[in-house]
Write a protein that holds these residues in place. Sequence first.
Motif, mmCIF file in Angstrom:
data_model
loop_
_atom_site.group_PDB
_atom_site.id
_atom_site.type_symbol
_atom_site.label_atom_id
_atom_site.label_comp_id
_atom_site.label_asym_id
_atom_site.label_seq_id
_atom_site.Cartn_x
_atom_site.Cartn_y
_atom_site.Cartn_z
ATOM 1 N N PRO A 125 0.799 -1.232 0.000
ATOM 2 C CA PRO A 125 0.000 0.000 0.000
ATOM 3 C C PRO A 125 0.831 1.280 0.000
ATOM 4 N N ALA A 126 1.951 1.291 0.726
ATOM 5 C CA ALA A 126 2.786 2.503 0.783
ATOM 6 C C ALA A 126 3.368 2.806 -0.593
ATOM 7 N N ALA A 127 3.868 1.787 -1.279
ATOM 8 C CA ALA A 127 4.421 1.991 -2.621
ATOM 9 C C ALA A 127 3.318 2.400 -3.599
ATOM 10 N N ALA A 128 2.153 1.787 -3.469
ATOM 11 C CA ALA A 128 1.035 2.133 -4.348
ATOM 12 C C ALA A 128 0.611 3.584 -4.130
ATOM 13 N N ALA A 129 0.568 4.015 -2.871
ATOM 14 C CA ALA A 129 0.207 5.402 -2.576
ATOM 15 C C ALA A 129 1.232 6.366 -3.165
ATOM 16 N N ARG A 130 2.519 6.017 -3.059
ATOM 17 C CA ARG A 130 3.566 6.872 -3.654
ATOM 18 C C ARG A 130 3.422 6.934 -5.173
ATOM 19 N N GLU A 131 3.143 5.810 -5.793
ATOM 20 C CA GLU A 131 2.958 5.767 -7.248
ATOM 21 C C GLU A 131 1.774 6.643 -7.662
ATOM 22 N N LEU A 132 0.685 6.533 -6.928
ATOM 23 C CA LEU A 132 -0.490 7.351 -7.237
ATOM 24 C C LEU A 132 -0.227 8.830 -6.982
ATOM 25 N N ASP A 133 0.546 9.138 -5.936
ATOM 26 C CA ASP A 133 0.928 10.536 -5.690
ATOM 27 C C ASP A 133 1.688 11.101 -6.883
ATOM 28 N N GLY A 134 2.645 10.316 -7.384
ATOM 29 C CA GLY A 134 3.441 10.760 -8.535
ATOM 30 C C GLY A 134 2.586 10.971 -9.772
ATOM 31 N N LEU A 135 1.675 10.050 -9.984
ATOM 32 C CA LEU A 135 0.785 10.151 -11.145
ATOM 33 C C LEU A 135 -0.145 11.350 -11.020
ATOM 34 N N ALA A 136 -0.682 11.577 -9.829
ATOM 35 C CA ALA A 136 -1.540 12.749 -9.608
ATOM 36 C C ALA A 136 -0.746 14.033 -9.836
ATOM 37 N N SER A 137 0.515 14.049 -9.418
ATOM 38 C CA SER A 137 1.366 15.232 -9.639
ATOM 39 C C SER A 137 1.596 15.471 -11.127
ATOM 40 N N GLU A 138 1.866 14.412 -11.871
ATOM 41 C CA GLU A 138 2.055 14.555 -13.323
ATOM 42 C C GLU A 138 0.799 15.114 -13.975
ATOM 43 N N LEU A 139 -0.348 14.582 -13.578
ATOM 44 C CA LEU A 139 -1.615 15.058 -14.136
ATOM 45 C C LEU A 139 -1.867 16.515 -13.759
ATOM 46 N N ASN A 140 -1.585 16.865 -12.511
ATOM 47 C CA ASN A 140 -1.746 18.257 -12.081
ATOM 48 C C ASN A 140 -0.805 19.190 -12.827
ATOM 49 N N ASP A 141 0.442 18.770 -13.017
ATOM 50 C CA ASP A 141 1.389 19.584 -13.775
ATOM 51 C C ASP A 141 0.885 19.834 -15.190
ATOM 52 N N PHE A 142 0.374 18.785 -15.821
ATOM 53 C CA PHE A 142 -0.188 18.926 -17.168
ATOM 54 C C PHE A 142 -1.363 19.901 -17.148
ATOM 55 N N ALA A 143 -2.240 19.741 -16.161
ATOM 56 C CA ALA A 143 -3.421 20.609 -16.060
ATOM 57 C C ALA A 143 -3.006 22.066 -15.870
ATOM 58 N N GLU A 144 -2.019 22.320 -15.043
ATOM 59 C CA GLU A 144 -1.546 23.679 -14.807
ATOM 60 C C GLU A 144 -0.942 24.286 -16.070
ATOM 61 N N LYS A 145 -0.238 23.471 -16.806
ATOM 62 C CA LYS A 145 0.416 23.918 -18.037
ATOM 63 C C LYS A 145 -0.594 24.268 -19.138
ATOM 64 N N HIS A 146 -1.790 23.669 -19.046
ATOM 65 C CA HIS A 146 -2.779 23.831 -20.112
ATOM 66 C C HIS A 146 -4.079 24.455 -19.596
ATOM 67 N N LYS A 147 -3.932 25.479 -18.791
ATOM 68 C CA LYS A 147 -5.178 26.127 -18.335
ATOM 69 C C LYS A 147 -5.228 27.565 -18.800
#
Length: 147
Positions: A125-147
């Motif tokens: 679960p800890a590794a999965a949470a870290r992976e999801l955190d990273g993915l959410a950050s990538e998605l947020n970065d993309f969203a910020e770049k394209h708003k």
Amino acid sequence: MTPPARLAPLALLTALVLSACVSPAWDDHDYALKAGKTAASAASAVRFARSAVAYRDRMTGPYAEGLLTEAVQDLSSVNDQFGGVQPPSDASDGIRDEVLRLTEKAESEVEELLIQTRRDGVKDPAAAARELDGLASELNDFAEKHK
């Protein structure tokens, strides 16, 4: 917490995802804005899934499974909606490829966690949470770049 109160966050997430429905893109700028909103909606679903994984020990198995099922459905909906919008020009193809790569990766990751949850539980679960955190950050970065 009463069952209706437990469902409130789920209802909110569903409303957020549905409010991000896409319509035709008239130009490259409009298309980039739609891609950004798509990434933001996907990031929200990923964070929701991350909470289900990180706090699994505080909820019943069926409830965790329900949360992850909703996250997978929301990500699938986001992919279907944005995937149906054609890029208005060749210049938008890269944006399309990038956002769909991220949202499809998110859907795949959360789907895998759902499968693990239905079987013997999330392996790490800890590794999965870290992976999801990273993915959410990538998605947020993309969203910020394209708003």
